[in-house]
Design a protein around this motif. Structure first.
Motif, PDB file in Angstrom:
ATOM      1  N   ARG A 135     -12.415  -4.679   1.055  1.00  0.00           N
ATOM      2  CA  ARG A 135     -11.284  -4.038   0.438  1.00  0.00           C
ATOM      3  C   ARG A 135     -11.307  -2.783   0.349  1.00  0.00           C
ATOM      4  O   ARG A 135     -10.276  -2.060   0.347  1.00  0.00           O
ATOM      5  CB  ARG A 135     -11.375  -4.835  -0.943  1.00  0.00           C
TER       6      ARG A 135
ATOM      7  N   LEU B 256      -9.965  -1.508   3.596  1.00  0.00           N
ATOM      8  CA  LEU B 256      -8.400  -1.788   3.706  1.00  0.00           C
ATOM      9  C   LEU B 256      -7.857  -0.524   2.831  1.00  0.00           C
ATOM     10  O   LEU B 256      -6.683   0.043   3.428  1.00  0.00           O
ATOM     11  CB  LEU B 256      -8.217  -3.016   3.245  1.00  0.00           C
ATOM     12  N   ASN B 257      -8.066  -0.281   1.804  1.00  0.00           N
ATOM     13  CA  ASN B 257      -7.573   0.815   0.915  1.00  0.00           C
ATOM     14  C   ASN B 257      -7.702   2.139   1.794  1.00  0.00           C
ATOM     15  O   ASN B 257      -6.630   2.972   1.336  1.00  0.00           O
ATOM     16  CB  ASN B 257      -8.257   0.897  -0.511  1.00  0.00           C
TER      17      ASN B 257
ATOM     18  N   ARG C  47      -1.650  -2.384   4.556  1.00  0.00           N
ATOM     19  CA  ARG C  47      -1.652  -3.063   3.106  1.00  0.00           C
ATOM     20  C   ARG C  47      -1.509  -4.449   3.396  1.00  0.00           C
ATOM     21  O   ARG C  47      -0.954  -5.206   4.561  1.00  0.00           O
ATOM     22  CB  ARG C  47      -0.622  -2.433   2.157  1.00  0.00           C
TER      23      ARG C  47
ATOM     24  N   LEU D 224      -1.834  -8.076   7.656  1.00  0.00           N
ATOM     25  CA  LEU D 224      -1.551  -6.718   7.222  1.00  0.00           C
ATOM     26  C   LEU D 224      -0.599  -6.151   7.935  1.00  0.00           C
ATOM     27  O   LEU D 224      -0.370  -6.174   9.190  1.00  0.00           O
ATOM     28  CB  LEU D 224      -2.902  -6.131   7.513  1.00  0.00           C
TER      29      LEU D 224
ATOM     30  N   THR E 111       1.522   0.852   6.548  1.00  0.00           N
ATOM     31  CA  THR E 111       1.785   1.529   5.365  1.00  0.00           C
ATOM     32  C   THR E 111       3.037   2.568   5.411  1.00  0.00           C
ATOM     33  O   THR E 111       3.761   3.019   4.640  1.00  0.00           O
ATOM     34  CB  THR E 111       0.881   2.007   4.524  1.00  0.00           C
TER      35      THR E 111
END
Length: 285
Positions: free
Chosen positions: A184, A187-188, A193, A281, A284
């Motif tokens: 997580r 991923l951030n 996203r 995913l 972004t």
């Protein structure tokens, strides 16, 4: 000097031969057992249900797909049959050979994802039970560089829960993968996203019970034969033990027998220490 035995290739060959005999295909992934009795006879149906579940997360349209860790090529073949263009990255020479056989329409790259030098662009990077083998620092950043604008990543894999404190604390446990919390965080920090996510842990966990049942059948056979030889041919049993000792240490023999006769690797342990997620995913920006 004698050439070293490739035990991994031998194991894969034997395993694939068994799976092919049992199901008629060379799928190396878990089954999706919702609505199915957990029996060897239903393994093919469970694996087909898993593929259907995975393909339900594919973006629309004809896709240029990079199948990362493509197993024996069965998934790639099905994707090609749907009209997609597929390239496979697989580090094993043996599996690369099976990919070329099972998915002749795919381009096969015999290398790790880290060493892959292709440029794409691709519409989808697919990790079907392969994401766990690639360092988090490399997987998503490299996907971002390989994808066309609007391209996506599809991950279906195990992630370790916070309940798992390591092999020393719990011993060998089923499942594996990156710690979910670490994923997580990565991923951030990435260029992606979550567009869709589903936890299918309960549906795939029975695969562990079926696998252990198979090992227990083999373990019963080995133990039964060993006991019979020991009782009636003790000298032959001693000689056989010495011969096996040339290839396996005492510790490895003990670990193997624990694997063949134990019951601690089960669906309940899998559910405790893992989350099996499907994640789609999107970029972004």
């Amino acid at each position: 000097m004698a050439e070293k035995i490739d035990s991994r290739a031998v194991g894969l060959d034997v395993g694939l031969a068994f799976i092919r005999w049992l199901t008629g295909a060379e799928n190396l992934h878990y089954g999706f057992w919702t609505g199915l009795d957990v029996t060897a006879g239903n393994l093919k149906a469970a694996q087909e249900a898993y593929t259907a579940k995975l393909f339900g997360y594919l973006p629309e349209g004809r896709l240029r797909i990079l199948d990362i860790g493509g197993g024996a090529g069965e998934t790639a073949r099905k994707l090609i049959d749907l009209g997609h263009e597929v390239q496979i990255v697989v580090p094993s020479a043996f599996l690369a050979q099976r990919c070329r056989k099972n998915a002749p329409g795919a381009v096969v790259h015999e290398c790790t994802f880290e060493d892959f030098t292709g440029t794409g662009p691709f519409d989808l990077c697919l990790f079907s039970e392969s994401f766990q083998y690639i360092p988090l620092a490399e997987s998503l950043p490299k996907c971002a560089a390989l994808l066309a604008p609007g391209g996506q990543v599809l991950v279906a894999d195990c992630f370790r829960t916070e309940a798992y404190k390591g092999r020393q604390a719990h011993g060998p446990q089923p499942g594996g993968g990156h710690p979910l919390a670490a994923f997580r965080k990565a991923l951030n920090r990435s260029a992606f996203r979550v567009a869709a996510e589903e936890d299918i842990t309960d549906a795939v966990a029975p695969s562990i019970d079926l696998e252990q049942q198979l090992f227990n059948v083999i373990g019963h056979a080995v133990t039964r034969v060993s006991d019979e030889i020991r009782a009636k041919k003790p000298a032959a049993h001693w000689t056989l033990g010495r011969f096996i000792g040339l290839f396996l240490s005492k510790k490895r023999r003990a670990n193997l027998m624990r694997r063949l006769t134990g019951t601690d690797r089960n669906a309940q342990a899998f559910r405790r220490f893992n989350r099996y997620l499907i994640l789609r995913l999107e970029q972004t920006a």
